[in-house]
Design a protein around this motif. Structure first.
Motif, PDB file in Angstrom:
ATOM      1  N   MET A 173       3.818   6.291 -10.769  1.00  0.00           N
ATOM      2  CA  MET A 173       3.415   5.874  -9.441  1.00  0.00           C
ATOM      3  C   MET A 173       2.699   4.529  -9.478  1.00  0.00           C
ATOM      4  O   MET A 173       2.997   3.637  -8.676  1.00  0.00           O
ATOM      5  N   LEU A 174       1.780   4.349 -10.400  1.00  0.00           N
ATOM      6  CA  LEU A 174       1.038   3.087 -10.484  1.00  0.00           C
ATOM      7  C   LEU A 174       1.966   1.918 -10.788  1.00  0.00           C
ATOM      8  O   LEU A 174       1.816   0.832 -10.227  1.00  0.00           O
ATOM      9  N   SER A 175       2.933   2.149 -11.650  1.00  0.00           N
ATOM     10  CA  SER A 175       3.898   1.096 -11.983  1.00  0.00           C
ATOM     11  C   SER A 175       4.693   0.688 -10.751  1.00  0.00           C
ATOM     12  O   SER A 175       4.852  -0.507 -10.459  1.00  0.00           O
ATOM     13  N   GLU A 176       5.198   1.661 -10.011  1.00  0.00           N
ATOM     14  CA  GLU A 176       5.977   1.371  -8.812  1.00  0.00           C
ATOM     15  C   GLU A 176       5.118   0.744  -7.706  1.00  0.00           C
ATOM     16  O   GLU A 176       5.557  -0.185  -7.037  1.00  0.00           O
ATOM     17  N   LEU A 177       3.910   1.239  -7.528  1.00  0.00           N
ATOM     18  CA  LEU A 177       3.020   0.658  -6.524  1.00  0.00           C
ATOM     19  C   LEU A 177       2.776  -0.822  -6.818  1.00  0.00           C
ATOM     20  O   LEU A 177       2.794  -1.651  -5.909  1.00  0.00           O
ATOM     21  N   HIS A 178       2.552  -1.135  -8.083  1.00  0.00           N
ATOM     22  CA  HIS A 178       2.286  -2.524  -8.439  1.00  0.00           C
ATOM     23  C   HIS A 178       3.520  -3.396  -8.203  1.00  0.00           C
ATOM     24  O   HIS A 178       3.404  -4.517  -7.680  1.00  0.00           O
ATOM     25  N   ARG A 179       4.687  -2.894  -8.577  1.00  0.00           N
ATOM     26  CA  ARG A 179       5.921  -3.657  -8.350  1.00  0.00           C
ATOM     27  C   ARG A 179       6.110  -3.956  -6.861  1.00  0.00           C
ATOM     28  O   ARG A 179       6.439  -5.075  -6.474  1.00  0.00           O
ATOM     29  N   TRP A 180       5.910  -2.932  -6.032  1.00  0.00           N
ATOM     30  CA  TRP A 180       6.081  -3.111  -4.596  1.00  0.00           C
ATOM     31  C   TRP A 180       4.989  -4.010  -4.017  1.00  0.00           C
ATOM     32  O   TRP A 180       5.247  -4.819  -3.122  1.00  0.00           O
ATOM     33  N   ALA A 181       3.754  -3.872  -4.485  1.00  0.00           N
ATOM     34  CA  ALA A 181       2.667  -4.709  -3.986  1.00  0.00           C
ATOM     35  C   ALA A 181       2.966  -6.184  -4.295  1.00  0.00           C
ATOM     36  O   ALA A 181       2.733  -7.066  -3.450  1.00  0.00           O
ATOM     37  N   GLU A 182       3.473  -6.450  -5.482  1.00  0.00           N
ATOM     38  CA  GLU A 182       3.866  -7.818  -5.857  1.00  0.00           C
ATOM     39  C   GLU A 182       5.017  -8.317  -4.976  1.00  0.00           C
ATOM     40  O   GLU A 182       4.989  -9.442  -4.473  1.00  0.00           O
ATOM     41  N   ALA A 183       6.019  -7.473  -4.807  1.00  0.00           N
ATOM     42  CA  ALA A 183       7.205  -7.872  -4.042  1.00  0.00           C
ATOM     43  C   ALA A 183       6.874  -8.128  -2.568  1.00  0.00           C
ATOM     44  O   ALA A 183       7.450  -9.013  -1.940  1.00  0.00           O
ATOM     45  N   LEU A 184       5.962  -7.356  -2.006  1.00  0.00           N
ATOM     46  CA  LEU A 184       5.629  -7.481  -0.590  1.00  0.00           C
ATOM     47  C   LEU A 184       4.561  -8.539  -0.322  1.00  0.00           C
ATOM     48  O   LEU A 184       4.320  -8.907   0.830  1.00  0.00           O
ATOM     49  N   LYS A 185       3.930  -9.035  -1.366  1.00  0.00           N
ATOM     50  CA  LYS A 185       2.836 -10.002  -1.209  1.00  0.00           C
ATOM     51  C   LYS A 185       3.213 -11.197  -0.328  1.00  0.00           C
ATOM     52  O   LYS A 185       2.433 -11.587   0.550  1.00  0.00           O
ATOM     53  N   PRO A 186       4.390 -11.812  -0.508  1.00  0.00           N
ATOM     54  CA  PRO A 186       4.741 -12.952   0.364  1.00  0.00           C
ATOM     55  C   PRO A 186       4.796 -12.591   1.863  1.00  0.00           C
ATOM     56  O   PRO A 186       4.530 -13.432   2.707  1.00  0.00           O
ATOM     57  N   LEU A 187       5.121 -11.354   2.170  1.00  0.00           N
ATOM     58  CA  LEU A 187       5.183 -10.931   3.573  1.00  0.00           C
ATOM     59  C   LEU A 187       3.793 -10.741   4.183  1.00  0.00           C
ATOM     60  O   LEU A 187       3.645 -10.795   5.403  1.00  0.00           O
ATOM     61  N   ARG A 188       2.816 -10.511   3.320  1.00  0.00           N
ATOM     62  CA  ARG A 188       1.446 -10.322   3.820  1.00  0.00           C
ATOM     63  C   ARG A 188       0.785 -11.642   4.172  1.00  0.00           C
ATOM     64  O   ARG A 188      -0.259 -11.676   4.794  1.00  0.00           O
ATOM     65  N   GLY A 189       1.416 -12.735   3.743  1.00  0.00           N
ATOM     66  CA  GLY A 189       0.943 -14.078   4.070  1.00  0.00           C
ATOM     67  C   GLY A 189      -0.411 -14.340   3.546  1.00  0.00           C
ATOM     68  O   GLY A 189      -1.274 -14.972   3.862  1.00  0.00           O
ATOM     69  N   GLU A 246      -3.372  -4.158   9.798  1.00  0.00           N
ATOM     70  CA  GLU A 246      -3.994  -4.170   8.476  1.00  0.00           C
ATOM     71  C   GLU A 246      -3.188  -3.397   7.429  1.00  0.00           C
ATOM     72  O   GLU A 246      -3.298  -3.661   6.233  1.00  0.00           O
ATOM     73  N   TRP A 247      -2.379  -2.435   7.859  1.00  0.00           N
ATOM     74  CA  TRP A 247      -1.561  -1.633   6.941  1.00  0.00           C
ATOM     75  C   TRP A 247      -0.273  -2.357   6.537  1.00  0.00           C
ATOM     76  O   TRP A 247       0.354  -1.990   5.554  1.00  0.00           O
ATOM     77  N   GLY A 248       0.124  -3.356   7.280  1.00  0.00           N
ATOM     78  CA  GLY A 248       1.455  -3.936   7.167  1.00  0.00           C
ATOM     79  C   GLY A 248       1.811  -4.549   5.820  1.00  0.00           C
ATOM     80  O   GLY A 248       0.995  -5.226   5.192  1.00  0.00           O
ATOM     81  N   TYR A 249       3.035  -4.290   5.411  1.00  0.00           N
ATOM     82  CA  TYR A 249       3.657  -4.857   4.208  1.00  0.00           C
ATOM     83  C   TYR A 249       2.900  -4.497   2.936  1.00  0.00           C
ATOM     84  O   TYR A 249       2.764  -5.312   2.030  1.00  0.00           O
ATOM     85  N   LYS A 250       2.431  -3.267   2.893  1.00  0.00           N
ATOM     86  CA  LYS A 250       1.712  -2.770   1.721  1.00  0.00           C
ATOM     87  C   LYS A 250       2.308  -1.433   1.312  1.00  0.00           C
ATOM     88  O   LYS A 250       2.640  -0.613   2.162  1.00  0.00           O
ATOM     89  N   PRO A 251       2.435  -1.196   0.015  1.00  0.00           N
ATOM     90  CA  PRO A 251       2.951   0.086  -0.450  1.00  0.00           C
ATOM     91  C   PRO A 251       1.847   1.140  -0.504  1.00  0.00           C
ATOM     92  O   PRO A 251       0.667   0.809  -0.643  1.00  0.00           O
ATOM     93  N   ALA A 252       2.273   2.377  -0.412  1.00  0.00           N
ATOM     94  CA  ALA A 252       1.316   3.482  -0.462  1.00  0.00           C
ATOM     95  C   ALA A 252       1.978   4.702  -1.087  1.00  0.00           C
ATOM     96  O   ALA A 252       3.182   4.892  -0.997  1.00  0.00           O
ATOM     97  N   SER A 253       1.140   5.520  -1.711  1.00  0.00           N
ATOM     98  CA  SER A 253       1.596   6.798  -2.229  1.00  0.00           C
ATOM     99  C   SER A 253       0.436   7.788  -2.169  1.00  0.00           C
ATOM    100  O   SER A 253      -0.579   7.510  -1.528  1.00  0.00           O
ATOM    101  N   PHE A 254       0.609   8.903  -2.871  1.00  0.00           N
ATOM    102  CA  PHE A 254      -0.324  10.014  -2.715  1.00  0.00           C
ATOM    103  C   PHE A 254      -0.650  10.691  -4.034  1.00  0.00           C
ATOM    104  O   PHE A 254       0.195  10.805  -4.925  1.00  0.00           O
ATOM    105  N   VAL A 255      -1.876  11.174  -4.087  1.00  0.00           N
ATOM    106  CA  VAL A 255      -2.280  12.207  -5.030  1.00  0.00           C
ATOM    107  C   VAL A 255      -2.638  13.372  -4.117  1.00  0.00           C
ATOM    108  O   VAL A 255      -3.619  13.314  -3.379  1.00  0.00           O
ATOM    109  N   SER A 256      -1.787  14.386  -4.109  1.00  0.00           N
ATOM    110  CA  SER A 256      -2.009  15.507  -3.203  1.00  0.00           C
ATOM    111  C   SER A 256      -2.460  16.725  -3.986  1.00  0.00           C
ATOM    112  O   SER A 256      -2.118  16.891  -5.156  1.00  0.00           O
ATOM    113  N   TYR A 257      -3.230  17.563  -3.326  1.00  0.00           N
ATOM    114  CA  TYR A 257      -3.768  18.744  -4.001  1.00  0.00           C
ATOM    115  C   TYR A 257      -3.874  19.899  -3.019  1.00  0.00           C
ATOM    116  O   TYR A 257      -3.826  19.717  -1.814  1.00  0.00           O
TER     117      TYR A 257
END
Length: 187
Positions: A171-187, A104-115
């Motif tokens: 971060m949101l800009s990069e997450l969206h770019r990667w989510a779009e780019a990886l979308k074809p791999l998620r099938g 379920e995690w595969g081919y998806k971007p992730a980042s963090f808000v750490s505190y």
């Protein structure tokens, strides 16, 4: 159709401040990004220490809590983990939640808000990122760090500073770019 971003509150302990930070970030992401943003609180899933009889790669889940968690993770196109660090490590709840499902995690971007305190949770983030390649997740380097977080919470509401807002935008800009780019791999 918008890409879905799950903002995951990674602390489950009583008295946690994670929901305050997550509520700010969720609202900010919903307003400033093209994502369909969902707040996901690990405490609401009440996941026990991993209790499935079969390996998560098989996706043959027996327990309702696992099925519910699997559906939440599978529905997302990207993740932001809102997390503190406990004793220089990720929270036990986050480690357990990451372990519960696999594909379920595969081919998806992730980042963090750490505190947290002085380190702002970065040591836990650094450790958690090392697990992403095995889960076929893309760790986006941009993140939001909130050191001395208690100074930014007033009446239960987190008030970000300028650097945190700017970091969230990147971060949101990069997450969206990667989510779009990886979308074809998620099938």
């Amino acid at each position: 159709m918008s890409l879905r971003l799950n903002v995951i509150v990674a602390s489950t302990r009583p008295g946690r401040v994670g929901p305050s930070v997550a509520n700010w970030f969720k609202a900010y992401a919903a307003e400033k990004s093209p994502f369909d943003v969902h707040l996901v609180d690990l405490a609401e899933f009440d996941l026990p220490v991993y209790d499935e009889p079969k390996h998560p790669r098989m996706q043959d889940y027996q327990n309702d809590h696992t099925k519910k968690w699997s559906e939440s993770v599978a529905a997302a196109d990207a993740f932001v983990f809102v997390t503190p660090e406990y004793n220089y490590h990720p929270t036990p709840a986050l480690v357990n939640a990451l372990t519960y499902v696999s594909k379920e995690w595969g081919y998806k971007p992730a980042s963090f808000v750490s505190y947290g305190g002085v380190s702002g949770g970065t040591r836990a983030v650094d450790q958690t990122r090392t697990w992403f390649p095995v889960m076929k997740m893309m760790a986006v380097p941009e993140q939001v760090m909130c050191p001395m977080v208690f100074d930014q919470i007033k009446d239960g509401v987190f008030e970000p500073n300028k650097l945190q807002v700017e970091s969230a935008d990147l971060m949101l800009s990069e997450l969206h770019r990667w989510a779009e780019a990886l979308k074809p791999l998620r099938g």
